[in-house]
Motif scaffolding. Structure first.
Motif, mmCIF file in Angstrom:
data_model
loop_
_atom_site.group_PDB
_atom_site.id
_atom_site.type_symbol
_atom_site.label_atom_id
_atom_site.label_comp_id
_atom_site.label_asym_id
_atom_site.label_seq_id
_atom_site.Cartn_x
_atom_site.Cartn_y
_atom_site.Cartn_z
ATOM 1 N N GLY A 61 0.835 -1.202 0.000
ATOM 2 C CA GLY A 61 0.000 0.000 0.000
ATOM 3 C C GLY A 61 0.857 1.235 0.000
ATOM 4 N N THR A 62 0.761 2.023 1.061
ATOM 5 C CA THR A 62 1.582 3.238 1.185
ATOM 6 C C THR A 62 2.810 2.995 2.051
ATOM 7 O OG1 THR A 62 0.292 3.972 3.095
ATOM 8 C CG2 THR A 62 -0.437 4.708 0.913
ATOM 9 N N GLU A 85 14.851 8.496 0.730
ATOM 10 C CA GLU A 85 13.496 8.944 1.038
ATOM 11 C C GLU A 85 12.931 8.184 2.228
ATOM 12 O OE1 GLU A 85 9.204 9.518 -1.269
ATOM 13 O OE2 GLU A 85 10.970 8.767 -2.313
ATOM 14 N N ALA A 86 13.184 6.885 2.290
ATOM 15 C CA ALA A 86 12.687 6.093 3.410
ATOM 16 C C ALA A 86 13.362 6.493 4.705
ATOM 17 C CB ALA A 86 12.924 4.611 3.133
ATOM 18 N N ALA A 87 14.634 6.851 4.631
ATOM 19 C CA ALA A 87 15.345 7.270 5.838
ATOM 20 C C ALA A 87 14.767 8.564 6.385
ATOM 21 C CB ALA A 87 16.831 7.438 5.526
ATOM 22 N N ALA A 88 14.445 9.498 5.490
ATOM 23 C CA ALA A 88 13.871 10.758 5.942
ATOM 24 C C ALA A 88 12.531 10.544 6.634
ATOM 25 C CB ALA A 88 13.715 11.708 4.759
ATOM 26 N N THR A 141 6.525 -5.381 -5.755
ATOM 27 C CA THR A 141 5.115 -5.520 -5.410
ATOM 28 C C THR A 141 4.658 -6.936 -5.758
ATOM 29 O OG1 THR A 141 4.443 -4.695 -7.578
ATOM 30 C CG2 THR A 141 4.612 -3.084 -5.798
ATOM 31 N N GLY A 142 3.608 -7.373 -5.060
ATOM 32 C CA GLY A 142 3.092 -8.722 -5.291
ATOM 33 C C GLY A 142 3.450 -9.690 -4.190
ATOM 34 N N PRO A 144 4.004 7.780 -1.172
ATOM 35 C CA PRO A 144 2.742 7.913 -1.919
ATOM 36 C C PRO A 144 2.352 6.603 -2.564
ATOM 37 C CG PRO A 144 4.300 9.647 -2.494
ATOM 38 C CD PRO A 144 5.047 8.672 -1.653
ATOM 39 N N ALA A 145 1.059 6.402 -2.712
ATOM 40 C CA ALA A 145 0.551 5.163 -3.299
ATOM 41 C C ALA A 145 1.001 5.053 -4.752
ATOM 42 C CB ALA A 145 -0.982 5.132 -3.237
#
Length: 417
Positions: free
Chosen positions: A196-197, A348-351, A227-228, A366-367
């Motif tokens: 998802g998000t 981005e994930a770290a932030a 994904t999946g 974001p989705a």
């Protein structure tokens, strides 16, 4: 003459009798002088008879007796008698009782002596953890503090540790007098996983892993987003999908060119149709790879891409699964076609993960946009359209996709003007 022979014969007969009566068998060898048979062994020992004795031998001569060994007690002889068996049973009972008492004394000492108490968490040594913190692992041993080290079940603690998602294998050992040694082997992530998000990580067997601040800030992670892989799917299903993903990544990197750097997202929802978003220096393009021949289909896509970009600036996807046919699909009007997404989501994930008071352990993104499905156009229709205009023309055909053999033809949906 006859008298002489007769006298001679008498003389001859008298001689043995006289010799036998006197105890001699010949002139040189004395015979036993006694009137009774010699005692056993007398002749072997060289004794001669004594004529002065009534029996013909001296009174000092002892009767011969064969020698026998002294009687020694043995286990066999003791077992033959009731008394011996009772004695042996008593000895065995005493020995066993002594051993039992000694073992009980040692056990009582080991379980009650204060030297064997795990006094604090400092007595628990943990090695091998990179993504999991020491505090997370010590939660497993929370009930073992101030407890005797021999009362802690090592197998139970090992099983508790291996239930943690990040722990692939754990070993727990006792270090006397009062310490525990814990060795952790963590799972190795191979892709980011989109739920998802939420963005997490996934290992080669399909185990989903949380991504905290320590993991998100790890700069060497530059995986595609996968994904999946759903948490509710059975483990064998996730493992099968991960096998397709790993085969795809290995084939693209098999020639040493690291072609996977251009892959930003992979979808394995349908294992027989692996789809990947590829960076092309402009908008990303979705490519259908199927479930085999990944490297050859990737090479064919890269070879035809420059021509496609000139002819179809709104190219959205390319289906490379079918022999003799490539199906292209264009972006619809109103689609937001922006710059390509970064191939690594680590920064981005770290932030997101380091934001204060973040309740979730996973970074929020974001989705994802839904992946458009390519329309398959049979080669016949594509050839007929090409003869008319000389250019590929879009044509919708109902029915399931077919594998067509023939000259390569390109079909696409007409872009909206």
């Amino acid at each position: 003459m006859g008298k002489q022979r007769g006298a001679g014969s008498a003389a001859v007969l008298e001689t043995p009798e006289t010799a036998y009566a006197s105890g001699y068998t010949s002139a040189s060898e004395p015979a036993w002088r006694g009137q009774e048979p010699a005692p056993a062994g007398a002749l072997q020992r060289g004794y001669a008879g004594d004529s002065s004795q009534p029996n013909g031998y001296g009174t000092e001569e002892e009767e011969y007796r064969p020698r026998r060994g002294a009687l020694r007690p043995s286990l066999r002889t003791m077992l033959r008698s009731t008394a011996g068996r009772i004695a042996l049973g008593v000895v065995l009972l005493v020995l066993v009782g002594g051993l039992v008492l000694a073992a009980a004394a040692v056990r009582f000492y080991l379980l009650h002596d204060p030297h064997f108490l795990v006094a604090s968490s400092d007595d628990i040594q943990i090695t091998g953890n990179t993504h999991m913190t020491r505090a997370q692992l010590l939660d497993v041993f929370g009930g073992d503090l101030e407890r005797n080290v021999f009362r802690i079940s090592l197998t139970d603690r090992q099983a508790d540790l291996e239930r943690l998602p990040w722990v692939s294998h754990a070993s727990v050992m006792r270090l006397l007098p009062n310490r525990l040694a814990v060795q952790i082997t963590e799972r190795t992530p191979v892709a980011f996983s989109r739920q998802g998000t939420q963005i997490g990580l996934v290992d080669a067997s399909g185990v989903l892993l949380d991504m905290g601040a320590n993991t998100a800030s790890d700069a060497h992670y530059s995986f595609p987003v996968l994904t999946g892989i759903l948490p509710n799917d059975p483990a064998p299903t996730r493992a099968a999908r991960m096998a397709v993903y790993q085969k795809f990544m290995q084939e693209l990197d098999s020639n040493g060119q690291h072609l996977t750097k251009s892959v930003s997202e992979v979808d394995v929802t349908e294992p027989d149709d692996l789809k990947a978003m590829l960076a092309t220096g402009g908008p990303e393009i979705l490519v259908h790879f199927g479930d085999d021949q990944f490297l050859s289909r990737y090479s064919q896509f890269q070879k035809l891409l420059p021509e496609w970009k000139q002819q179809y600036p709104k190219l959205a996807s390319a289906d490379m699964r079918y022999q003799g046919q490539i199906v292209l699909e264009m972006h619809k009007d109103g689609d937001n076609v922006g710059p390509p997404a970064p191939t690594s989501l680590a920064a981005e994930a770290a932030a997101e993960a380091t934001k204060p008071l973040a309740p979730a352990p996973l970074a929020k993104l974001p989705a994802a946009k839904p992946i458009p499905k390519a329309k398959i156009v049979p080669a016949k229709a594509a050839k007929a359209a090409k003869k008319k205009s000389g250019k590929p023309v879009a044509k919708k055909v109902a029915g399931k996709p077919k594998k067509v053999v023939g000259r390569p033809a390109v079909a696409h949906k007409a872009s909206h003007k």
